[in-house]
Design a protein around this motif. Structure first.
Motif, PDB file in Angstrom:
ATOM      1  N   UNK A  93       0.831  -1.207   0.000  1.00  0.00           N
ATOM      2  CA  UNK A  93       0.000   0.000   0.000  1.00  0.00           C
ATOM      3  C   UNK A  93       0.863   1.253   0.000  1.00  0.00           C
ATOM      4  N   UNK A  94       1.902   1.257   0.831  1.00  0.00           N
ATOM      5  CA  UNK A  94       2.795   2.418   0.878  1.00  0.00           C
ATOM      6  C   UNK A  94       3.511   2.636  -0.431  1.00  0.00           C
ATOM      7  N   UNK A 148      12.734   6.029  -3.497  1.00  0.00           N
ATOM      8  CA  UNK A 148      13.089   5.146  -2.388  1.00  0.00           C
ATOM      9  C   UNK A 148      14.605   4.968  -2.274  1.00  0.00           C
ATOM     10  N   UNK A 149      15.276   4.831  -3.402  1.00  0.00           N
ATOM     11  CA  UNK A 149      16.731   4.669  -3.339  1.00  0.00           C
ATOM     12  C   UNK A 149      17.402   5.933  -2.825  1.00  0.00           C
ATOM     13  N   UNK A 150      16.864   7.076  -3.165  1.00  0.00           N
ATOM     14  CA  UNK A 150      17.449   8.324  -2.666  1.00  0.00           C
ATOM     15  C   UNK A 150      17.326   8.404  -1.146  1.00  0.00           C
ATOM     16  N   UNK A 151      16.135   8.105  -0.618  1.00  0.00           N
ATOM     17  CA  UNK A 151      15.899   8.269   0.816  1.00  0.00           C
ATOM     18  C   UNK A 151      16.499   7.135   1.654  1.00  0.00           C
ATOM     19  N   UNK A 152      16.571   5.914   1.089  1.00  0.00           N
ATOM     20  CA  UNK A 152      17.016   4.778   1.899  1.00  0.00           C
ATOM     21  C   UNK A 152      18.426   4.285   1.555  1.00  0.00           C
ATOM     22  N   UNK A 171      11.160  11.261   5.436  1.00  0.00           N
ATOM     23  CA  UNK A 171      10.348  11.856   4.367  1.00  0.00           C
ATOM     24  C   UNK A 171       8.866  11.948   4.737  1.00  0.00           C
ATOM     25  N   UNK A 172       8.524  11.424   5.961  1.00  0.00           N
ATOM     26  CA  UNK A 172       7.165  11.524   6.505  1.00  0.00           C
ATOM     27  C   UNK A 172       6.105  10.889   5.592  1.00  0.00           C
ATOM     28  N   UNK A 179       7.729   1.150   7.146  1.00  0.00           N
ATOM     29  CA  UNK A 179       9.129   0.719   7.297  1.00  0.00           C
ATOM     30  C   UNK A 179       9.550   0.780   8.759  1.00  0.00           C
ATOM     31  N   UNK A 180       9.177   1.851   9.433  1.00  0.00           N
ATOM     32  CA  UNK A 180       9.495   2.007  10.854  1.00  0.00           C
ATOM     33  C   UNK A 180       8.833   0.902  11.676  1.00  0.00           C
TER      34      UNK A 180
END
Length: 708
Positions: A93-94, A148-152, A171-172, A179-180
């Motif tokens: 979903x995310x 996703x690759x940029x943030x993780x 990134x809220x 993920x959290x």
């Protein structure tokens, strides 16, 4: 025989004839016995060599097959757990929210991704590849993958290989909330179950919507992306094409670009929410675990493989599925050796670049061919380096893979015991022949002395020099001697039987206080027996409440009850292969891995500790008492040896012993407390809690004896 030779033989003295007869018989006997001994000895040693190599191969076969079987069982279990099912649904979903809103990144972020691939990924990939890859080929194409690759990965403060440490990106997004929520649990699965990475894949579009270690494949499309031909994509497609509930698929090793083109393999299993197929759970096989099994954790000599022996795996394509011993022990020497083989130059280049023989080292020996055809056995052949080896082979029974396992040892080293035996036999025969020669000379003169006396007497009588009697009464004197010898033999046999009985009693007493191997060394005359032993777990236990109980009863009744408990502990120790060290009053000390090395030494001692709690519970129920037990366990290196001269004991000492004793005293009544080194080897760590206080990091549990 000619007449002249007969006359010449008649001129030889009887003493010389007797000497030649004894020596001739001795030489023939030595030759016959030596030949038979050599023949049987060589056969026995060869059989022993073959059996040893086969037993090593069989043990490794069981371990490799067990690893894949256990891993597939774990994957099946994980796929049915609510955590994985919920994680799959929520991550999907995310991910879809990000994709729906077409999240993108600005030019600066796009440039950051490009620089990461150019500077930190591409150099390592091209170093391990036969073709040059470009940045544009590797960059993720879809905005959601770039996001996703940029943030993780790019913004992840941890270095490459440690990206799993990041729990949530800043990134809220709803994806990061998910993920959290699940990342720590999924990361623990990878850490504890001998996987390198874990993936969640959306079967609808092939997107890798989650990865524990956040490699270059994270967020990409396995259907049409750059990794669509990878081993991961293949095994995922196999699952999606036929998503059977609970059926785990496995891929063979294949060069994997996200791992810098090194060989990787994967497990995959469908995820069902009730009866609805919602996703695929995939895990990356741990190459290190396979190498640890085949190399015996690099303890080749310790396991009897000497300096040239090794165990390795080979695939259907006749290339290795584990690392060769040489590339691990001495890569430079190995690279020099393969230069003299017929291995293709591109394979040599990849071996040098990756420092690995997986998929690169070709093995076409006769044993590999036979194993690939499904046969098992042991033969002498040439290995992949062209050296003559003794080779044990068989196919592996792993569903979905056509692998073989080979255990080899260079024939020169393998036959060294036979050559040593031949040399020892030759030396022994030479010494024996020399001794027999001297003995025959002495025997000839001694045995023929009466004949000389009679000859001299007869000559004296003939020459009339004397008429004295010879006085050799053979019947009387030799008969009396024979009787005396018989009596002496009878006396010796009686004394021997008495000595053997005493020796047996002494041996039994010795085995009651010493391990068999140590008792043998004591009997062989060793006086200072001490050694340092690694990988030993030590247990201290204290029986609470027995002193108060014994005050209310007679000494005889008290010792009978104590013996009942201690005897039960001893029986359980025999059952679990635990070595009892000593008892002091109501305290009990034991060890695992001390006399017989074992891989699960710590876990076995913990299982034994739980049995001790069960013993006390049964004792309390039987005698209506309220005794309790506290146990402390530590593991590490210990010193062991004989202490004392007259009333000696076999004892152990060292830091692990002291720590186990201290931990037992720090443990609460009725609990088991273990050190960090023991805790790390347990498979049920969730039952243990970190203990507060104490002199070191320990973990405790209160065993539920009814369940155990």
């Amino acid at each position: 025989m000619r007449k002249g030779n007969i006359k010449l033989f008649h001129k030889v003295s009887i003493k010389s004839k007797f000497l030649m007869m004894i020596l001739g018989i001795a030489v023939v006997c030595i030759a016959v016995i030596g030949f038979q001994g050599l023949s049987h000895g060589k056969t026995s040693l060869k059989t022993s060599m073959y059996d040893h190599l086969t037993s090593i191969k069989s043990a490794r076969t069981e371990q490799i097959e067990g690893y894949f079987k256990d891993s597939q069982a774990l994957m099946k279990t994980f796929a049915s757990e609510h955590t994985i099912i919920n994680a799959m649904s929520e991550f999907k979903a995310g991910f879809n929210l990000l994709d729906t809103y077409n999240v993108g990144i600005d030019e600066n972020k796009s440039r950051a991704i490009m620089l990461f691939y150019k500077n930190k990924f591409l150099p390592y990939l091209n170093n391990n590849a036969l073709e040059e890859y470009s940045v544009t080929t590797l960059l993720p194409k879809k905005p959601v993958a770039q996001y996703l690759q940029y943030h993780y990965i790019i913004k992840n403060p941890s270095k490459v290989g440690k990206k799993a440490l990041l729990r949530v990106a800043n990134d809220k997004s709803y994806y990061s909330e998910v993920h959290h929520k699940y990342h720590l649990s999924l990361r623990e699965i990878v850490k504890n179950q001998d996987f390198y990475d874990l993936f969640l894949i959306d079967p609808k579009n092939g997107h890798i919507i989650y990865s524990v270690n956040k490699g270059a494949e994270f967020g990409t499309d396995l259907y049409n992306g750059v990794y669509a031909q990878s081993a991961l994509a293949e095994v995922v497609r196999n699952v999606i094409n036929k998503p059977e509930k609970g059926v785990v698929k496995v891929s063979d090793f294949k060069a994997y670009m996200p791992a810098y083109n090194t060989a990787q393999a994967f497990f995959a299993v469908p995820i069902y929410n009730q009866n609805k197929f919602i996703g695929v759970l995939a895990a990356q096989v741990s190459v290190e675990k396979i190498n640890d099994i085949t190399t015996g954790y690099q303890k080749w000599e310790h396991e009897g493989l000497g300096k040239t022996g090794e165990v390795y795996l080979v695939g259907r394509d006749y290339t290795m599925r584990s690392n060769a011993r040489g590339i691990i022990e001495n890569p430079e020497e190995y690279e020099a050796l393969i230069e003299n083989t017929e291995l293709k130059s591109d394979r040599k280049k990849l071996i040098k670049a990756t420092k690995s023989t997986l998929l690169h080292q070709k093995v076409t020996s006769e044993s590999v061919k036979l194993a690939t055809e499904g046969e098992s056995g042991t033969i002498v052949t040439r290995n992949y380096l062209g050296k003559k080896v003794l080779s044990a082979y068989s196919p592996l029974k792993i569903e979905g893979l056509n692998w073989s396992i080979i255990a080899e040892k260079e024939i020169e080293e393998a036959e060294a015991p036979i050559r040593d035996f031949q040399n020892a036999l030759l030396i022994s025969s030479t010494i024996l022949a020399t001794l027999i020669t001297f003995y025959a000379i002495w025997l000839a003169y001694t045995f023929l002395a009466p004949l000389t006396t009679m000859s001299r007497g007869v000559k004296n009588i003939i020459n009339k020099k004397s008429n004295a009697k010879i006085n050799l009464h053979r019947d009387d004197e030799f008969g009396e001697l024979s009787d005396n010898i018989d009596k002496m033999i009878e006396t010796i046999n009686t004394q021997k039987a008495e000595l053997e009985a005493k020796s047996k009693e002494s041996d039994e007493l010795l085995l009651n206080i010493l391990p068999q191997s140590i008792a043998t060394r004591v009997k062989n005359g060793e006086t200072h027996i001490a050694e340092s032993i690694n990988n030993v777990a030590v247990l201290f236990s204290t029986l609470q409440g027995f002193d108060q109980l014994s005050v209310t009863m007679e000494a005889k009744e008290s010792i009978e009850l104590l013996n009942e408990i201690i005897n039960e502990f001893d029986d359980k120790a025999q059952k679990f292969g635990i070595e009892k060290i000593t008892t002091i009053g109501d305290s009990y000390m034991a060890a695992s891995g001390l006399i017989t090395p074992r891989l699960d030494y710590a876990r076995k001692l913990v299982e034994y500790a739980h049995e001790m709690f069960s013993v006390i519970e049964l004792f309390n129920a039987k005698h209506e008492t309220e005794l309790s037990l506290t146990i402390g366990i530590d593991a590490g290196e210990v010193m062991a040896g004989i202490v004392g001269k007259y009333k000696f004991v076999y004892d152990i000492w060292g830091e692990a012993v002291n720590d186990a004793n201290r931990i037992s005293h720090e443990a609460q009544t009725g609990t088991l407390r273990v050190s960090k080194s023991v805790y790390d080897q347990l498979t049920n760590q969730e039952n243990y809690l970190l203990c507060e206080g104490g002199s070191e990091e320990t973990y405790g549990t209160k065993p539920n004896t009814k369940e155990s």
